[in-house]
Design a protein around this motif. Structure first.
Motif, PDB file in Angstrom:
ATOM      1  N   SER A  89       0.833  -1.212   0.000  1.00 46.72           N
ATOM      2  CA  SER A  89       0.000   0.000   0.000  1.00 46.72           C
ATOM      3  C   SER A  89       0.862   1.254   0.000  1.00 46.72           C
ATOM      4  N   GLU A  90       2.069   1.181   0.579  1.00 48.10           N
ATOM      5  CA  GLU A  90       2.987   2.320   0.533  1.00 48.10           C
ATOM      6  C   GLU A  90       3.333   2.660  -0.915  1.00 48.10           C
ATOM      7  N   VAL A  92       1.597   1.847  -3.648  1.00 43.79           N
ATOM      8  CA  VAL A  92       0.391   2.325  -4.327  1.00 43.79           C
ATOM      9  C   VAL A  92       0.139   3.795  -3.984  1.00 43.79           C
ATOM     10  N   ASP A  93       0.342   4.160  -2.714  1.00 47.72           N
ATOM     11  CA  ASP A  93       0.114   5.550  -2.304  1.00 47.72           C
ATOM     12  C   ASP A  93       1.098   6.497  -2.997  1.00 47.72           C
ATOM     13  N   ARG A  94       2.357   6.088  -3.120  1.00 42.25           N
ATOM     14  CA  ARG A  94       3.335   6.958  -3.786  1.00 42.25           C
ATOM     15  C   ARG A  94       2.988   7.148  -5.265  1.00 42.25           C
ATOM     16  N   SER A  96       0.051   6.853  -6.563  1.00 40.22           N
ATOM     17  CA  SER A  96      -1.219   7.581  -6.652  1.00 40.22           C
ATOM     18  C   SER A  96      -1.018   9.085  -6.477  1.00 40.22           C
ATOM     19  N   ALA A  97       0.072   9.483  -5.822  1.00 42.69           N
ATOM     20  CA  ALA A  97       0.358  10.899  -5.616  1.00 42.69           C
ATOM     21  C   ALA A  97       0.976  11.545  -6.851  1.00 42.69           C
ATOM     22  N   ARG A 102      -1.259   8.458 -12.336  1.00 44.68           N
ATOM     23  CA  ARG A 102      -2.723   8.322 -12.265  1.00 44.68           C
ATOM     24  C   ARG A 102      -3.310   8.257 -13.670  1.00 44.68           C
ATOM     25  N   ASP A 113     -10.087   6.212 -10.549  1.00 47.31           N
ATOM     26  CA  ASP A 113      -9.282   6.321  -9.334  1.00 47.31           C
ATOM     27  C   ASP A 113      -8.851   4.963  -8.789  1.00 47.31           C
ATOM     28  N   SER A 117      -3.577  -0.010  -8.286  1.00 44.85           N
ATOM     29  CA  SER A 117      -3.842  -0.983  -7.234  1.00 44.85           C
ATOM     30  C   SER A 117      -2.715  -1.996  -7.198  1.00 44.85           C
TER      31      SER A 117
END
Length: 327
Positions: A89-90, A92-94, A96-97, A102, A113, A117
């Motif tokens: 998830s770390e 994916v979060d990076r 996604s930022a 995106r 959005d 994943s």
């Protein structure tokens, strides 16, 4: 999409490691080291295998702990020795930022959005690895009917490979991959576990780690890593057993064996013949000339490098550097 990710250091927490740090296109997607060097310069316990000729539905890693490529490609991301993330998830979060990612993920997967994943990350990386070219080598051309593709010395080496040297018993030339896809114990690399087998096997059975968790444990513990396939199957017969690697491009991927303990291809031939003789009870002895012939054949399995195995310079730099704004 997978190609961009493969060459992007954003997949590591401090932008220091990318997949290509250990899988270099110039080295047939291996790295030339005995064992991999990963996050914060930490040394692993196993040799980096080539990614060329990888299939989706075969065991992955030296111990075969993953049987799906789209899952296997995610494990290094959360291996504390390799790429250093604590969770997927770390990552994916990076991603996604990053505005560029995106947009690119949405173009690839069409889920808005939800396009970035863990599942799509694995799919993209696996798709790129499957796309890596398998360029014809001299042996391929020979098999296709070009009798001049192999030198007389290499042809003699092929006969040894299939016959006296018994190499084909594990390195099956079927489909040109030169592996039987199975696991064998050669006696190489058990040194770290000597005198500790009872303790280590008991620990492995108790912990019963799997997947990415097992990968992290192996990467940081050479004694545990020496147990090989046993860590997956828990069968005593699999202690010290490792997957037969493909011999395609073998000249380009030294050092050899799962622990990188054999530095040259000539030495690897000698080790393999010695342990195969022990296993069968029939010593295999080659003359110096025969060894040279076998070496010539193995060199004929080298493919020419492909330009499209490298990252594209297409100007879309917004997909790699992470701006201070997180955008």
């Amino acid at each position: 999409m997978g190609r961009r990710l493969f060459f992007d250091p954003q997949l590591s927490p401090d932008d220091s490691i990318q997949c290509a740090s250990c899988h270099l296109p110039s080295d047939a997607f291996s790295d030339g080291r005995a064992v991999s060097i990963g996050f914060e310069r930490r040394a692993g316990t196993r040799n980096t295998p080539s990614l060329l000729n990888v299939l989706s539905d075969e065991p992955n890693f030296w111990d075969g702990r993953r049987d799906r490529l789209d899952l296997a490609v995610l494990d290094p991301l959360v291996n504390r020795v390799e790429m250093g993330n604590h969770t997927l998830s770390e990552v994916v979060d990076r991603l996604s930022a990053n505005t560029g990612y995106r947009q690119a993920f949405d173009e690839a997967f069409h889920e808005g959005d939800q396009s970035i994943s863990e599942t799509h990350l694995g799919t993209a990386l696996a798709t790129y690895i499957r796309s890596l070219p398998r360029s014809p080598n001299a042996y391929d051309r020979y098999e296709a009917g070009d009798v001049s593709a192999l030198t007389p010395q290499a042809k003699a080496g092929l006969q040894l490979f299939m016959g006296k040297a018994e190499c084909a018993s594990c390195h099956d030339p079927k489909h040109g991959r030169f592996t039987d896809g199975r696991f064998h114990s050669s006696g190489i690399g058990l040194g770290p576990a000597e005198g500790q087998l009872a303790t280590l096997t008991t620990q492995a059975l108790r912990d019963n780690q799997q997947g990415a968790t097992l990968g992290s444990a192996i990467g940081s513990n050479a004694q545990l890593a020496a147990l090989g396939r046993f860590l997956v199957t828990h069968l005593a017969t699999d202690v010290g057993a490792f997957r037969t690697p493909s011999l395609r491009n073998v000249e380009q991927t030294p050092p050899y064996m799962h622990d990188g303990s054999i530095t040259t291809l000539t030495a690897a031939i000698d080790e393999e013949l010695y342990y195969r003789g022990l296993a069968t009870g029939r010593p295999i002895t080659l003359t110096a000339n025969e060894r040279d012939e076998l070496l010539a054949f193995l060199r004929s399995l080298t493919s020419a490098p492909e330009a499209n195995a490298h990252p594209a310079a297409d100007g879309r730099s917004d997909l790699t550097p992470r701006a201070a704004s997180g955008d």
